[in-house]
Design a protein around this motif. Structure first.
Motif, PDB file in Angstrom:
ATOM      1  N   LEU A   1      -2.994  11.791  12.345  1.00 13.27           N
ATOM      2  CA  LEU A   1      -2.765  11.259  11.001  1.00 13.27           C
ATOM      3  C   LEU A   1      -1.606  10.269  10.979  1.00 13.27           C
ATOM      4  O   LEU A   1      -1.659   9.257  10.275  1.00 13.27           O
ATOM      5  CB  LEU A   1      -2.526  12.405  10.016  1.00 13.27           C
ATOM      6  CG  LEU A   1      -3.753  13.281   9.744  1.00 13.27           C
ATOM      7  CD1 LEU A   1      -3.349  14.565   9.041  1.00 13.27           C
ATOM      8  CD2 LEU A   1      -4.787  12.520   8.934  1.00 13.27           C
ATOM      9  N   SER A   2      -0.561  10.540  11.750  1.00 15.33           N
ATOM     10  CA  SER A   2       0.582   9.627  11.827  1.00 15.33           C
ATOM     11  C   SER A   2       0.156   8.271  12.362  1.00 15.33           C
ATOM     12  O   SER A   2       0.600   7.230  11.872  1.00 15.33           O
ATOM     13  CB  SER A   2       1.684  10.203  12.719  1.00 15.33           C
ATOM     14  OG  SER A   2       2.253  11.337  12.120  1.00 15.33           O
ATOM     15  N   LEU A   3      -0.712   8.282  13.361  1.00 17.88           N
ATOM     16  CA  LEU A   3      -1.200   7.023  13.938  1.00 17.88           C
ATOM     17  C   LEU A   3      -1.993   6.200  12.925  1.00 17.88           C
ATOM     18  O   LEU A   3      -2.086   4.979  13.052  1.00 17.88           O
ATOM     19  CB  LEU A   3      -2.069   7.298  15.167  1.00 17.88           C
ATOM     20  CG  LEU A   3      -1.313   7.788  16.402  1.00 17.88           C
ATOM     21  CD1 LEU A   3      -2.294   8.225  17.491  1.00 17.88           C
ATOM     22  CD2 LEU A   3      -0.367   6.714  16.924  1.00 17.88           C
ATOM     23  N   GLU A   4      -2.540   6.855  11.913  1.00 17.23           N
ATOM     24  CA  GLU A   4      -3.294   6.166  10.859  1.00 17.23           C
ATOM     25  C   GLU A   4      -2.416   5.767   9.673  1.00 17.23           C
ATOM     26  O   GLU A   4      -2.913   5.281   8.662  1.00 17.23           O
ATOM     27  CB  GLU A   4      -4.451   7.046  10.377  1.00 17.23           C
ATOM     28  CG  GLU A   4      -5.525   7.245  11.413  1.00 17.23           C
ATOM     29  CD  GLU A   4      -6.240   5.956  11.802  1.00 17.23           C
ATOM     30  OE1 GLU A   4      -6.504   5.118  10.918  1.00 17.23           O
ATOM     31  OE2 GLU A   4      -6.520   5.789  13.007  1.00 17.23           O
ATOM     32  N   GLY A   5      -1.098   6.006   9.789  1.00 19.60           N
ATOM     33  CA  GLY A   5      -0.168   5.553   8.763  1.00 19.60           C
ATOM     34  C   GLY A   5       0.203   6.566   7.700  1.00 19.60           C
ATOM     35  O   GLY A   5       0.854   6.216   6.714  1.00 19.60           O
ATOM     36  N   PHE A   6      -0.191   7.820   7.874  1.00 24.68           N
ATOM     37  CA  PHE A   6       0.170   8.857   6.905  1.00 24.68           C
ATOM     38  C   PHE A   6       1.563   9.395   7.204  1.00 24.68           C
ATOM     39  O   PHE A   6       1.975   9.461   8.362  1.00 24.68           O
ATOM     40  CB  PHE A   6      -0.834  10.018   6.954  1.00 24.68           C
ATOM     41  CG  PHE A   6      -2.194   9.659   6.458  1.00 24.68           C
ATOM     42  CD1 PHE A   6      -2.478   9.654   5.101  1.00 24.68           C
ATOM     43  CD2 PHE A   6      -3.208   9.325   7.345  1.00 24.68           C
ATOM     44  CE1 PHE A   6      -3.742   9.314   4.639  1.00 24.68           C
ATOM     45  CE2 PHE A   6      -4.472   8.982   6.899  1.00 24.68           C
ATOM     46  CZ  PHE A   6      -4.739   8.976   5.532  1.00 24.68           C
TER      47      PHE A   6
ATOM     48  N   MET B   1       0.841  -1.194   0.000  1.00 27.66           N
ATOM     49  CA  MET B   1       0.000   0.000   0.000  1.00 27.66           C
ATOM     50  C   MET B   1       0.882   1.251   0.000  1.00 27.66           C
ATOM     51  O   MET B   1       1.888   1.323   0.686  1.00 27.66           O
ATOM     52  CB  MET B   1      -0.902  -0.014   1.238  1.00 27.66           C
ATOM     53  CG  MET B   1      -1.871   1.118   1.273  1.00 27.66           C
ATOM     54  SD  MET B   1      -3.093   0.808   2.572  1.00 27.66           S
ATOM     55  CE  MET B   1      -3.770   2.405   2.709  1.00 27.66           C
ATOM     56  N   ILE B   2       0.481   2.211  -0.784  1.00 26.54           N
ATOM     57  CA  ILE B   2       1.240   3.459  -0.895  1.00 26.54           C
ATOM     58  C   ILE B   2       0.944   4.340   0.306  1.00 26.54           C
ATOM     59  O   ILE B   2      -0.212   4.572   0.645  1.00 26.54           O
ATOM     60  CB  ILE B   2       0.843   4.211  -2.186  1.00 26.54           C
ATOM     61  CG1 ILE B   2       1.155   3.365  -3.411  1.00 26.54           C
ATOM     62  CG2 ILE B   2       1.550   5.545  -2.263  1.00 26.54           C
ATOM     63  CD1 ILE B   2       0.597   3.924  -4.692  1.00 26.54           C
ATOM     64  N   ARG B   3       2.002   4.814   0.956  1.00 26.97           N
ATOM     65  CA  ARG B   3       1.800   5.764   2.056  1.00 26.97           C
ATOM     66  C   ARG B   3       1.523   7.132   1.463  1.00 26.97           C
ATOM     67  O   ARG B   3       2.228   7.583   0.569  1.00 26.97           O
ATOM     68  CB  ARG B   3       3.040   5.817   2.949  1.00 26.97           C
ATOM     69  CG  ARG B   3       3.104   4.625   3.889  1.00 26.97           C
ATOM     70  CD  ARG B   3       4.323   4.671   4.756  1.00 26.97           C
ATOM     71  NE  ARG B   3       4.384   5.831   5.607  1.00 26.97           N
ATOM     72  CZ  ARG B   3       4.162   5.820   6.918  1.00 26.97           C
ATOM     73  NH1 ARG B   3       3.854   4.702   7.513  1.00 26.97           N
ATOM     74  NH2 ARG B   3       4.257   6.918   7.627  1.00 26.97           N
ATOM     75  N   ARG B   4       0.498   7.765   1.945  1.00 32.38           N
ATOM     76  CA  ARG B   4       0.107   9.085   1.462  1.00 32.38           C
ATOM     77  C   ARG B   4       0.703  10.149   2.362  1.00 32.38           C
ATOM     78  O   ARG B   4       0.906   9.948   3.557  1.00 32.38           O
ATOM     79  CB  ARG B   4      -1.411   9.212   1.442  1.00 32.38           C
ATOM     80  CG  ARG B   4      -2.113   8.192   0.575  1.00 32.38           C
ATOM     81  CD  ARG B   4      -1.717   8.345  -0.905  1.00 32.38           C
ATOM     82  NE  ARG B   4      -2.444   7.457  -1.757  1.00 32.38           N
ATOM     83  CZ  ARG B   4      -3.516   7.801  -2.446  1.00 32.38           C
ATOM     84  NH1 ARG B   4      -3.990   9.010  -2.422  1.00 32.38           N
ATOM     85  NH2 ARG B   4      -4.132   6.907  -3.190  1.00 32.38           N
ATOM     86  N   THR B   5       0.954  11.315   1.776  1.00 35.13           N
ATOM     87  CA  THR B   5       1.594  12.406   2.501  1.00 35.13           C
ATOM     88  C   THR B   5       0.610  13.544   2.711  1.00 35.13           C
ATOM     89  O   THR B   5      -0.047  13.993   1.770  1.00 35.13           O
ATOM     90  CB  THR B   5       2.824  12.918   1.728  1.00 35.13           C
ATOM     91  OG1 THR B   5       3.704  11.813   1.511  1.00 35.13           O
ATOM     92  CG2 THR B   5       3.540  13.994   2.504  1.00 35.13           C
TER      93      THR B   5
ATOM     94  N   LEU C   1     -10.220  12.292   9.571  1.00 37.80           N
ATOM     95  CA  LEU C   1      -9.924  11.070   8.820  1.00 37.80           C
ATOM     96  C   LEU C   1     -10.922  10.837   7.692  1.00 37.80           C
ATOM     97  O   LEU C   1     -10.542  10.408   6.595  1.00 37.80           O
ATOM     98  CB  LEU C   1      -9.861   9.869   9.756  1.00 37.80           C
ATOM     99  CG  LEU C   1      -8.718   9.924  10.774  1.00 37.80           C
ATOM    100  CD1 LEU C   1      -8.840   8.782  11.769  1.00 37.80           C
ATOM    101  CD2 LEU C   1      -7.366   9.909  10.075  1.00 37.80           C
ATOM    102  N   LEU C   2     -12.189  11.132   7.927  1.00 42.34           N
ATOM    103  CA  LEU C   2     -13.192  10.993   6.882  1.00 42.34           C
ATOM    104  C   LEU C   2     -12.927  11.972   5.741  1.00 42.34           C
ATOM    105  O   LEU C   2     -12.971  11.600   4.560  1.00 42.34           O
ATOM    106  CB  LEU C   2     -14.590  11.212   7.452  1.00 42.34           C
ATOM    107  CG  LEU C   2     -15.755  10.974   6.493  1.00 42.34           C
ATOM    108  CD1 LEU C   2     -15.779   9.526   6.013  1.00 42.34           C
ATOM    109  CD2 LEU C   2     -17.069  11.326   7.174  1.00 42.34           C
TER     110      LEU C   2
END
Length: 139
Positions: A23-28, A1-5, A112-113
């Motif tokens: 956002l960091s905790l969600e993998g961004f 999966m591509i990490r989004r910035t 997040l939404l």
């Protein structure tokens, strides 16, 4: 999966840190800026998928920052944030290219939404452009 910035821009450092942490905790991958000028500098050095911008900031405000970011990269997704939301501000933000407008205080669910919707929209635009190119090359 591509990490989004994602780039988070707000003149209140505590607000930037809170949204960035969420956002960091969600993998961004997250970049942080406390001014419009700092945001432009970061965007010049790193590809940004989505920017969350406070509307009201000293110096270059969020709308001016959004216009400058989109002039450089028309595909950047944008979400405006404001503690003083008005319909007029939301309309101006939309005309400047914002995909969403969030009223503070922010919740992780709202953020997040909104980010998810902006990224989904960008993915669909990219798929549509790829399909058009594909169909054009077959003719």
């Amino acid at each position: 999966m591509i990490r989004r910035t994602v780039l988070v821009v707000d003149d209140m450092k505590s607000a930037v840190d809170a949204v960035a942490r969420m956002l960091s905790l969600e993998g961004f991958d997250v970049h942080k800026a406390c001014s419009g000028d700092e945001a432009l500098s970061i965007a010049a050095q790193h590809p940004i998928d989505v920017v969350l911008l406070d509307v009201q900031m000293p110096g270059m405000d969020g709308l001016a920052t959004l216009e400058a970011l989109r002039a450089r990269d028309p595909g950047i997704g944008a979400i405006m944030m404001s503690a003083h939301a008005t319909v007029e501000r939301a309309v101006r933000a939309t005309k400047a290219g914002a995909h969403d407008f969030l009223e503070k205080p922010l919740t992780s669910e709202k953020v997040l939404l909104a980010v998810s919707h902006v990224l989904r929209f960008a993915d669909l635009e990219r798929e549509t452009a790829d399909l058009r190119r594909s169909l054009g090359s077959e003719q």
